[in-house]
Design an enzyme around this catalytic site. Sequence first.
Site, PDB file in Angstrom:
ATOM      1  N   LYS B  95      33.828  42.464  22.604  1.00  0.00           N
ATOM      2  CA  LYS B  95      34.269  42.093  23.954  1.00  0.00           C
ATOM      3  C   LYS B  95      34.395  43.394  24.726  1.00  0.00           C
ATOM      4  O   LYS B  95      35.295  44.206  24.473  1.00  0.00           O
ATOM      5  CB  LYS B  95      35.601  41.348  23.911  1.00  0.00           C
ATOM      6  CG  LYS B  95      36.080  40.980  25.309  1.00  0.00           C
ATOM      7  CD  LYS B  95      37.462  40.366  25.292  1.00  0.00           C
ATOM      8  CE  LYS B  95      37.989  40.322  26.729  1.00  0.00           C
ATOM      9  NZ  LYS B  95      39.432  40.029  26.754  1.00  0.00           N
ATOM     10  N   GLY B 156      46.925  38.810  32.299  1.00  0.00           N
ATOM     11  CA  GLY B 156      48.368  38.708  32.136  1.00  0.00           C
ATOM     12  C   GLY B 156      49.120  38.134  33.322  1.00  0.00           C
ATOM     13  O   GLY B 156      50.346  38.039  33.294  1.00  0.00           O
ATOM     14  N   ALA B 182      41.123  35.616  30.857  1.00  0.00           N
ATOM     15  CA  ALA B 182      42.158  36.269  31.662  1.00  0.00           C
ATOM     16  C   ALA B 182      42.735  35.377  32.753  1.00  0.00           C
ATOM     17  O   ALA B 182      42.023  34.727  33.507  1.00  0.00           O
ATOM     18  CB  ALA B 182      41.656  37.554  32.292  1.00  0.00           C
ATOM     19  N   GLY B 183      44.037  35.369  32.789  1.00  0.00           N
ATOM     20  CA  GLY B 183      44.751  34.672  33.852  1.00  0.00           C
ATOM     21  C   GLY B 183      45.050  33.211  33.576  1.00  0.00           C
ATOM     22  O   GLY B 183      45.715  32.558  34.365  1.00  0.00           O
ATOM     23  N   ASN B 204      45.181  34.454  25.372  1.00  0.00           N
ATOM     24  CA  ASN B 204      46.041  35.248  24.516  1.00  0.00           C
ATOM     25  C   ASN B 204      47.490  35.184  24.991  1.00  0.00           C
ATOM     26  O   ASN B 204      48.318  34.499  24.398  1.00  0.00           O
ATOM     27  CB  ASN B 204      45.549  36.694  24.467  1.00  0.00           C
ATOM     28  CG  ASN B 204      46.344  37.544  23.480  1.00  0.00           C
ATOM     29  OD1 ASN B 204      47.252  37.053  22.807  1.00  0.00           O
ATOM     30  ND2 ASN B 204      46.016  38.800  23.378  1.00  0.00           N
ATOM     31  N   THR B 205      47.766  35.850  26.120  1.00  0.00           N
ATOM     32  CA  THR B 205      49.148  35.976  26.580  1.00  0.00           C
ATOM     33  C   THR B 205      49.888  34.641  26.656  1.00  0.00           C
ATOM     34  O   THR B 205      51.014  34.520  26.172  1.00  0.00           O
ATOM     35  CB  THR B 205      49.173  36.650  27.968  1.00  0.00           C
ATOM     36  OG1 THR B 205      48.389  37.834  27.893  1.00  0.00           O
ATOM     37  CG2 THR B 205      50.588  37.002  28.366  1.00  0.00           C
TER      38      THR B 205
END
Lengths: 371, 255, 66
Positions: B95, B156, B182-183, B204-205
């Site tokens: 990635k 994030g 992301a996001g 992830n987050t």
Amino acid sequence: MNIVFDYPAFDKLHEYFHTIERADVDRALFSTRPGLKDLAALLSPAAEECLPAMARRSAEITEQRFGRVIQLYAPLYLSSVCCNRCSYCGFSVDNQIERRVLSLDEAEAEAFILNERGFSHILLVSGEAPKVMGVDFFESLALRLKDKFASLSIEVQPLTTAEYARLFKAGITSVAVYQETYDRQIYEQVHLSGRKCDQQYRLATPARAASAGMREVGIGALLGLADWRAEGLALGLHLAWLRKQFWRTAFTVSFPRIRPAEGGFAALQPVSEKNLSQMIFALRIFDPDVGLLLSTREEPRYRDGMIGLGSTRYSAGSCTAPGGYLDPDSAGEQFAVGDHRSLDQVCSAIRARGFEPVRKDWDSMFQQHAA
Amino acid sequence: MLTIAGHKFSSRLFGGTGKFSSSEIMKKALDASGCEMITVALRRVNLNDPGDDIMSIIDRKRYLLLPNTSGARDADEAIRLARFARASGGGDWLKLEVTPDPRTLLPDPVETLRATEVLVKEGFIVLPYMNADPILALRLQDVGAAAVMPLGSPIGTNQGILTRFQIEIIIEQARVPVVVDAGLGAPSHAALAMEMGADAVLVNTAIAVAGDPVIMAQAFAKAVEAGRMAYESGLGRQQRESMASSPQSGLEFLD
Amino acid sequence: MEIICNSEPRQVAEGISLEKYILDLDLNPNTVVAEYNGQIVRREDYADYIMEEGAILELIRFVGGG
């Protein structure tokens, strides 16, 4: 790039139409991202009763994307000599017509006449006879004409990628190459001899032109050879595939209907004006960005009526015999024109409908520095 | 079934391994998510406190490793990190992240394209993290990216898909899978990405910092599945107006 | 002798191998990648790789990340 366009056989394409109902047509009409099934719905018999709604939707998309303009162009026939034996074409090798090959000076003189008449987009057309008229000729002519015209398109024999790249450098901006029919059986049936018999080579030609860097590539089918609905679906598949592979290239689709020509060929499967209109609207709704051509094969009544409904480009004042602009009595045309009006008359008709006729939208001089 | 570079995935949710409160919770959450590919980062070993070795926790038979180049600020740093990743036994998958702005961590398009070109030639399977720019997506595909990973919103931020219009164009034009990354702060964001036609999402987050990461992982798995089902069943067509049947208006000129 | 490992000066025994050094740090040589004076060292070479005075060593490994 070593990629090949493939598409299902016509009987498989027909299957798409079997299951379509009115509800599919309604959905396709207002789909935000129409797919192949939507295109099939729009081309289907079920959509025929929705033709006015299709016309409105097509007009709305066209206006949103292109504005209220129609771009004009004229064909310039360079040579009527052709080595192919195609049953539908006036230039077919067997036909006893007066053949003519323009010299560079004659071709330039024809082009200047068109230029004086106000054209800045011209389409250079030639029969397929590379020994009589080949890449060297096209290149020399492009170099002579590029400063006088905003765009120079060619509709000549299929060339190699390297040849297209050479012509692009010389000022050719776009390539038109029509498959004539995507029905593989009928293709074999109507192409009796000559290099054009190689379907695969012809099918791969738009991709070669695009990968050579051409700004625009035109595809199309000659309507009247095979079933037009399946033809429309195959065209849509080809267009979508080309878009995926060659995102830098603009694409156009042409819908030439078989006109009376030397050799007395009659359409194998006639296509009515309604059918043609349905096909144009369907392609427009399927692909909002594609340029759609409507040539002087069609009559003034039809061309005027279609203004603003989907087509973005009209030819005008066309002569389909080499040398025909300088000498209107030139014999040996490729097909009989349906709309004999002059450029000015066509422009007036366009304005009368509230549209602006555009003679120029790009300068090929900008591409001279291209690699 | 989702295929990237010839590898088949039955789950369209990719997981991350950062920000979990413990290795134990990470393991359980990944298990619950059903994901088959997980991202890992590369860092220098802290000599004074080495801590847990993530490679001793991850079951390599179960998860395909997708090392990232997080921390790289330009193409050269990313390329160096990529070579480390391969030398660490991380395989060829990558990635690619190049984020020069420490404040937003937004990816640098120019450096990302440059690094992709080099790394593809070195045999890496490159999945570049990118801003949702359709032309950049095409350029990355042109140089051999195995998938593209446009961001929904900055890393994030949990803001969901703020780049919807551009991601729709990217999906429409893509020749390789599109993984929204992301996001994505809530399962509904992931579901929306899938409904739009994304091929997969990376989360992830939102899972790692949830009150209960294990349950949240399940929620994301379901959302991804639901979104995909909706997409496959023909959603994504919004009717802008209903069809009124009408007489042959405007077409009287036809013969 | 002194080497620089991950930017820190570290005292190590003369003639120590890379593998022994990594093991002494309580790390698993199979999951740590070493860059010795700018060159990535192949894992199978760790055991025979003898470090020299002033060497610059980077020890890197996978950590959690998204």
